[in-house]
Scaffold this motif. Sequence first.
Motif, PDB file in Angstrom:
ATOM      1  N   PRO A   1      -5.852  23.985 -46.721  1.00 58.79           N
ATOM      2  CA  PRO A   1      -7.197  23.450 -46.396  1.00 58.79           C
ATOM      3  C   PRO A   1      -8.198  24.613 -45.912  1.00 58.79           C
ATOM      4  O   PRO A   1      -9.523  24.130 -46.323  1.00 58.79           O
ATOM      5  N   LEU A   2      -7.731  25.577 -45.509  1.00 52.51           N
ATOM      6  CA  LEU A   2      -9.008  26.720 -44.977  1.00 52.51           C
ATOM      7  C   LEU A   2      -9.750  26.838 -46.156  1.00 52.51           C
ATOM      8  O   LEU A   2     -10.979  27.497 -46.035  1.00 52.51           O
ATOM      9  N   PHE A   3      -9.109  27.054 -47.354  1.00 49.02           N
ATOM     10  CA  PHE A   3      -9.912  27.736 -48.618  1.00 49.02           C
ATOM     11  C   PHE A   3     -10.769  26.495 -49.284  1.00 49.02           C
ATOM     12  O   PHE A   3     -11.534  26.750 -50.239  1.00 49.02           O
ATOM     13  N   ASP A   4     -10.690  25.326 -48.671  1.00 52.55           N
ATOM     14  CA  ASP A   4     -11.673  24.410 -49.144  1.00 52.55           C
ATOM     15  C   ASP A   4     -13.018  24.288 -47.974  1.00 52.55           C
ATOM     16  O   ASP A   4     -13.836  23.624 -48.437  1.00 52.55           O
ATOM     17  N   LYS A   5     -12.996  25.188 -47.065  1.00 51.33           N
ATOM     18  CA  LYS A   5     -14.177  25.135 -46.222  1.00 51.33           C
ATOM     19  C   LYS A   5     -15.247  25.970 -47.047  1.00 51.33           C
ATOM     20  O   LYS A   5     -15.070  26.965 -47.542  1.00 51.33           O
ATOM     21  N   ALA A   6     -16.539  25.410 -46.727  1.00 51.71           N
ATOM     22  CA  ALA A   6     -17.716  25.930 -47.498  1.00 51.71           C
ATOM     23  C   ALA A   6     -17.943  27.232 -47.132  1.00 51.71           C
ATOM     24  O   ALA A   6     -18.301  28.211 -47.986  1.00 51.71           O
ATOM     25  N   PHE A   7     -17.788  27.691 -45.947  1.00 50.10           N
ATOM     26  CA  PHE A   7     -18.068  29.212 -45.646  1.00 50.10           C
ATOM     27  C   PHE A   7     -17.048  30.169 -46.094  1.00 50.10           C
ATOM     28  O   PHE A   7     -17.436  31.181 -46.624  1.00 50.10           O
TER      29      PHE A   7
ATOM     30  N   ASN B   1     -16.292  34.961 -52.124  1.00 47.93           N
ATOM     31  CA  ASN B   1     -17.045  34.864 -53.209  1.00 47.93           C
ATOM     32  C   ASN B   1     -17.845  36.431 -53.192  1.00 47.93           C
ATOM     33  O   ASN B   1     -18.453  36.887 -54.256  1.00 47.93           O
ATOM     34  N   GLN B   2     -17.689  36.987 -52.134  1.00 51.12           N
ATOM     35  CA  GLN B   2     -18.653  38.304 -51.803  1.00 51.12           C
ATOM     36  C   GLN B   2     -17.781  39.435 -51.828  1.00 51.12           C
ATOM     37  O   GLN B   2     -16.831  39.616 -51.375  1.00 51.12           O
ATOM     38  N   PRO B   3     -18.081  40.370 -53.260  1.00 52.16           N
ATOM     39  CA  PRO B   3     -17.357  41.521 -53.597  1.00 52.16           C
ATOM     40  C   PRO B   3     -16.813  42.223 -52.171  1.00 52.16           C
ATOM     41  O   PRO B   3     -15.702  42.713 -51.881  1.00 52.16           O
TER      42      PRO B   3
ATOM     43  N   ALA C   1     -10.959  37.919 -60.181  1.00 55.04           N
ATOM     44  CA  ALA C   1     -11.397  36.522 -60.198  1.00 55.04           C
ATOM     45  C   ALA C   1     -11.396  35.818 -61.478  1.00 55.04           C
ATOM     46  O   ALA C   1     -11.254  34.505 -61.590  1.00 55.04           O
ATOM     47  N   GLY C   2     -11.762  36.643 -62.416  1.00 57.19           N
ATOM     48  CA  GLY C   2     -12.037  36.037 -63.828  1.00 57.19           C
ATOM     49  C   GLY C   2     -12.954  34.886 -63.664  1.00 57.19           C
ATOM     50  O   GLY C   2     -14.172  35.199 -63.181  1.00 57.19           O
ATOM     51  N   ASP C   3     -12.768  33.898 -64.397  1.00 54.15           N
ATOM     52  CA  ASP C   3     -13.527  32.752 -64.284  1.00 54.15           C
ATOM     53  C   ASP C   3     -13.353  31.623 -63.155  1.00 54.15           C
ATOM     54  O   ASP C   3     -14.082  30.840 -63.166  1.00 54.15           O
ATOM     55  N   ALA C   4     -12.608  32.018 -62.191  1.00 52.60           N
ATOM     56  CA  ALA C   4     -12.196  31.235 -61.081  1.00 52.60           C
ATOM     57  C   ALA C   4     -13.004  31.643 -59.960  1.00 52.60           C
ATOM     58  O   ALA C   4     -13.483  32.712 -59.757  1.00 52.60           O
ATOM     59  N   ARG C   5     -13.210  30.633 -58.890  1.00 50.81           N
ATOM     60  CA  ARG C   5     -13.793  31.142 -57.477  1.00 50.81           C
ATOM     61  C   ARG C   5     -12.693  31.899 -56.875  1.00 50.81           C
ATOM     62  O   ARG C   5     -11.318  31.746 -56.915  1.00 50.81           O
ATOM     63  N   MET C   6     -13.131  33.015 -56.253  1.00 51.25           N
ATOM     64  CA  MET C   6     -12.052  33.892 -55.646  1.00 51.25           C
ATOM     65  C   MET C   6     -11.253  32.901 -54.597  1.00 51.25           C
ATOM     66  O   MET C   6     -10.116  33.470 -54.205  1.00 51.25           O
TER      67      MET C   6
END
Length: 413
Positions: free
Chosen positions: A214-220, A226-228, A245-250
């Motif tokens: 569930p941590l990966f669903d947190k907006a922050f 998503n920041q390199p 990442a490709g086409d997916a969110r990191m």
Amino acid sequence: MTATAALPFTAPAPHIIDAAVVRHHAGLRQRLMDRAFALAFRGLVYAQIWEDPVVDMQALDIQPGDRIVTIASGSCNALSYLVADPAQITAVDLNTAHIALGRLKQAAFTHLPDYAALRRFLIEADHRDNPATYASTLAPHLDEATRRYWQGRDAIGRRRIGGFARGIYRRGLLGHFIGAAHLLARAYGVDLRAVLAARDMAEQRAIFDATIAPLFDKAFIRWLTNQPASLFGLGIPPAQFDALAGDARMAHVLRARLEQLACGFPITDNYFAWQAFNRGYGRDADAPLPPCLQAAHYDTLRDRVGRVEWRHTSFTDHLRAQPAASVDRYILLDAQDWMDDAQLTDLWAQITRTARPNARVLFRTAAEETLLPGRVPDTILSRWAYDPAQARALVAADRSSIYGGLHLYRFAG
């Protein structure tokens, strides 16, 4: 000058790392990000390498008499390959901190009196007497550059050898990244160490699904990942970030890789999971360890450790200085993800020139597919055999779980 005197340390020559990382034909923003990563990469990045040496040795089929060239990184794998009895291993790295770490580990095998002392220094790696052991037993046998590194001070003024009194696996770019991840998880009420208490893989899965996923669903966290620059601590340069990442969110990619690490293998057999969730190896006598640190291999490693040499240079430049048909096994880690087409072609031209009959090349990629077709000329690549099905089986067996692809090429002549 005494072995314990404070010595200055000369950082890696900036142009060496810049040449490997900076995409000089890219846009300004990309070049700035590349230079920021190159700056971060000049210190210690990995105290432990994050590629599974057991899978490596199975794929490489190392034979007595083989000559191996590998990237050093945290040096565990270069040392672990000695279990397979090669004649020589050359570990190269652009990062002088990694070279200093490898030479220190080599000295520990050679000069510490027994396995208990080795365990205290390299496995527990947080005993208050370790700096004194370094000064009395190891430093006198090290070259000046290695002593200069360990007796010098880090960015906040601490002596680097002090890391072995406070937990060396919590140091370096990756160690600090993992520590930050633990702090961030705790801010959301999650203790990442909980997965280590699982009694079986079913419990590992239950803990991951209930607390970590569930941590990966947190907006922050979605924004942050998503920041390199946020992944510099994983040793991921901006160019590799794009491939990963490709086409997916990191956040989705990292969740999948962490899920494999937490759930894909028994915790009792996966020292990579212990490093990620415990920030160090387990302390029990039966805790999982790299082959080079296992008690069963101690006498073998101590007898063979002199076969490893450490070179501060690039893989390609090292091969350029070798005779034709002189190398049997090549381990590139994920370095090719950093390279442009010209660099890849230069590297594989030298690999092909120096390859002995039946030579093998092993490397990892952030993405799932091999990156060589269409980028390395067919006149070179056609001399190598590649099995995609084998590549899928290899990456599925890799306990580190952080790469998308693990690729083996065999020299066809």
